[in-house]
Design a protein around this motif. Structure first.
Motif, PDB file in Angstrom:
ATOM      1  N   ASN A  52     122.202 102.305  62.274  1.00  0.00           N
ATOM      2  CA  ASN A  52     121.145 102.062  63.257  1.00  0.00           C
ATOM      3  C   ASN A  52     120.731 100.599  63.292  1.00  0.00           C
ATOM      4  OD1 ASN A  52     121.016 104.746  64.050  1.00  0.00           O
ATOM      5  ND2 ASN A  52     119.391 105.257  62.618  1.00  0.00           N
ATOM      6  N   LEU A  53     120.739  99.937  62.139  1.00  0.00           N
ATOM      7  CA  LEU A  53     120.395  98.515  62.088  1.00  0.00           C
ATOM      8  C   LEU A  53     121.485  97.675  62.745  1.00  0.00           C
ATOM      9  CD1 LEU A  53     118.954  98.298  58.471  1.00  0.00           C
ATOM     10  CD2 LEU A  53     117.673  98.119  60.599  1.00  0.00           C
ATOM     11  N   MET A  54     122.756  97.992  62.467  1.00  0.00           N
ATOM     12  CA  MET A  54     123.857  97.260  63.099  1.00  0.00           C
ATOM     13  C   MET A  54     123.873  97.466  64.603  1.00  0.00           C
ATOM     14  SD  MET A  54     127.129  97.454  60.531  1.00  0.00           S
ATOM     15  CE  MET A  54     127.011  99.174  60.103  1.00  0.00           C
ATOM     16  N   GLY A  55     123.496  98.680  65.040  1.00  0.00           N
ATOM     17  CA  GLY A  55     123.476  98.988  66.460  1.00  0.00           C
ATOM     18  C   GLY A  55     122.194  98.599  67.154  1.00  0.00           C
ATOM     19  N   MET A  56     121.295  97.942  66.428  1.00  0.00           N
ATOM     20  CA  MET A  56     120.038  97.430  66.983  1.00  0.00           C
ATOM     21  C   MET A  56     119.130  98.529  67.517  1.00  0.00           C
ATOM     22  SD  MET A  56     121.601  94.008  68.835  1.00  0.00           S
ATOM     23  CE  MET A  56     122.987  94.916  69.548  1.00  0.00           C
ATOM     24  N   LEU A  57     119.242  99.725  66.922  1.00  0.00           N
ATOM     25  CA  LEU A  57     118.335 100.816  67.235  1.00  0.00           C
ATOM     26  C   LEU A  57     117.095 100.771  66.358  1.00  0.00           C
ATOM     27  CD1 LEU A  57     120.836 103.765  67.674  1.00  0.00           C
ATOM     28  CD2 LEU A  57     119.310 102.874  69.421  1.00  0.00           C
ATOM     29  N   ASP A  58     117.183 100.064  65.243  1.00  0.00           N
ATOM     30  CA  ASP A  58     116.079  99.973  64.295  1.00  0.00           C
ATOM     31  C   ASP A  58     116.001  98.534  63.802  1.00  0.00           C
ATOM     32  OD1 ASP A  58     113.989 100.715  62.693  1.00  0.00           O
ATOM     33  OD2 ASP A  58     115.190 101.865  61.262  1.00  0.00           O
ATOM     34  N   ARG A  59     114.875  98.177  63.245  1.00  0.00           N
ATOM     35  CA  ARG A  59     114.687  96.829  62.710  1.00  0.00           C
ATOM     36  C   ARG A  59     114.509  96.907  61.197  1.00  0.00           C
ATOM     37  NH1 ARG A  59     113.470  93.030  66.785  1.00  0.00           N
ATOM     38  NH2 ARG A  59     113.081  93.996  68.817  1.00  0.00           N
ATOM     39  N   PRO A  60     115.007  95.920  60.468  1.00  0.00           N
ATOM     40  CA  PRO A  60     114.890  95.956  59.005  1.00  0.00           C
ATOM     41  C   PRO A  60     113.468  95.685  58.537  1.00  0.00           C
ATOM     42  CG  PRO A  60     115.864  93.885  59.701  1.00  0.00           C
ATOM     43  CD  PRO A  60     115.736  94.722  60.943  1.00  0.00           C
ATOM     44  N   SER A  61     113.147  96.177  57.347  1.00  0.00           N
ATOM     45  CA  SER A  61     111.860  95.859  56.732  1.00  0.00           C
ATOM     46  C   SER A  61     111.853  94.417  56.239  1.00  0.00           C
ATOM     47  CB  SER A  61     111.593  96.816  55.559  1.00  0.00           C
ATOM     48  OG  SER A  61     111.613  98.164  55.979  1.00  0.00           O
TER      49      SER A  61
END
Length: 297
Positions: A52-61
């Motif tokens: 999800n982070l690689m696909g830009m669906l989520d943002r890292p903490s």
């Protein structure tokens, strides 16, 4: 320049008792156009979160994600949605096809958010992609009328219909028998190579991972590289994976404990809600439903 790059990426959540659960820890990863990377790990190891982070669906903490040299954290939601829709294709284990819709309608769905000629030619483009994955004769079939392998090929066609630069496959063979799964991976490899797209495969199957050119293990939120092509690498990786000692002669046949219990069982038709059909291409106004489905995968 890397297509997608993660630097010092971490992801955590705060639990109801105010304790912190670390899902990913200090991950560095760079993926170039045309690359094929496999990430192996048990269920619950953070594989889908990383995808999800690689696909830009989520943002890292913590840490940062770049796409083609541009920091994702500085992008506005609308720009991010367009960037993801044009450049990222998702392939899911459970297919996420729209029940009751034809294969053509499922594959054309991402093009419904395109503009100009791409929009008006969406059915022709979708039909051509279905032909490319060997389903030109099944364009009017619904998911309920397709086998598991055919459903996965429809899902692949949907993911690739906009010719993405980055293909993210989350356990793409997990719901398939061994022979069908092998055919699906060959198809993914072939199409990704033709388009010079980067392919990232998340899997718990070392045989699937071995198809990639670079291999990583995700354990307790930590990503480490290993080489499945080296002598005895399969046995070493599986031993670390299962925390048991494996005889060298088992290296070629080893498979993690999470493989399907019944490889010959036909997958059940997916009943995912309509909003889940093409999560990478929906406009910002539809994101709430999409993100819920994506993270759950």
């Amino acid at each position: 320049m890397s297509l997608v790059r993660l630097e010092g990426v971490a992801k955590h959540v705060i639990l109801p008792d105010d304790s912190r659960l670390d899902i990913l820890r200090d991950i560095d990863l760079a993926i170039a156009a045309g690359d094929h990377v496999a990430i192996v790990g048990r269920s619950g190891s953070g594989k889908s979160t990383l995808l999800n982070l690689m696909g830009m669906l989520d943002r890292p903490s913590d840490g940062a994600v770049w796409f083609r040299g541009e920091p994702v954290r500085k992008m506005r939601a609308g720009k991010l949605d367009k960037l993801r829709g044009r450049n990222v294709g998702f392939v899911f284990q459970q297919f996420n096809l729209l029940a009751g819709r034809t294969a053509l309608e499922n594959v054309a769905m991402p093009l419904g958010y395109a503009s100009g000629r791409a929009f008006w030619n969406r059915n022709r483009t979708a039909a051509a992609m279905l032909e490319r994955v060997g389903l030109g004769h099944r364009i009017e079939s619904t998911p309920e009328q397709l086998s598991g392998g055919e459903q996965q090929r429809v899902a692949i066609a949907r993911a690739l219909v906009r010719r993405p630069a980055l293909i993210l496959a989350d356990e793409p063979t997990g719901a398939l028998d061994v022979e069908t799964g092998g055919s699906v991976m060959e198809l993914l490899d072939e199409i990704a190579s033709e388009a010079e797209a980067a392919l990232v495969t998340i899997t718990h199957d070392l045989h699937v991972a071995a198809r990639a050119r670079r291999h990583y293990r995700l354990e307790a939120g930590v990503l480490t590289p290993f080489d499945l092509t080296a002598p005895d690498a399969g046995a070493a990786a599986a031993a670390a994976y299962d925390r048991v000692e494996l005889a060298p002669e088992l290296a070629e046949s080893v498979a993690p404990a999470e493989s399907m219990e019944d490889p010959d069982a036909a997958p059940q038709p997916d009943g995912a809600p309509e909003a889940a059909a093409s999560l990478s291409d929906a406009p910002a106004g539809d994101r709430a439903t999409e993100d819920t489905v994506e993270v759950a995968s």
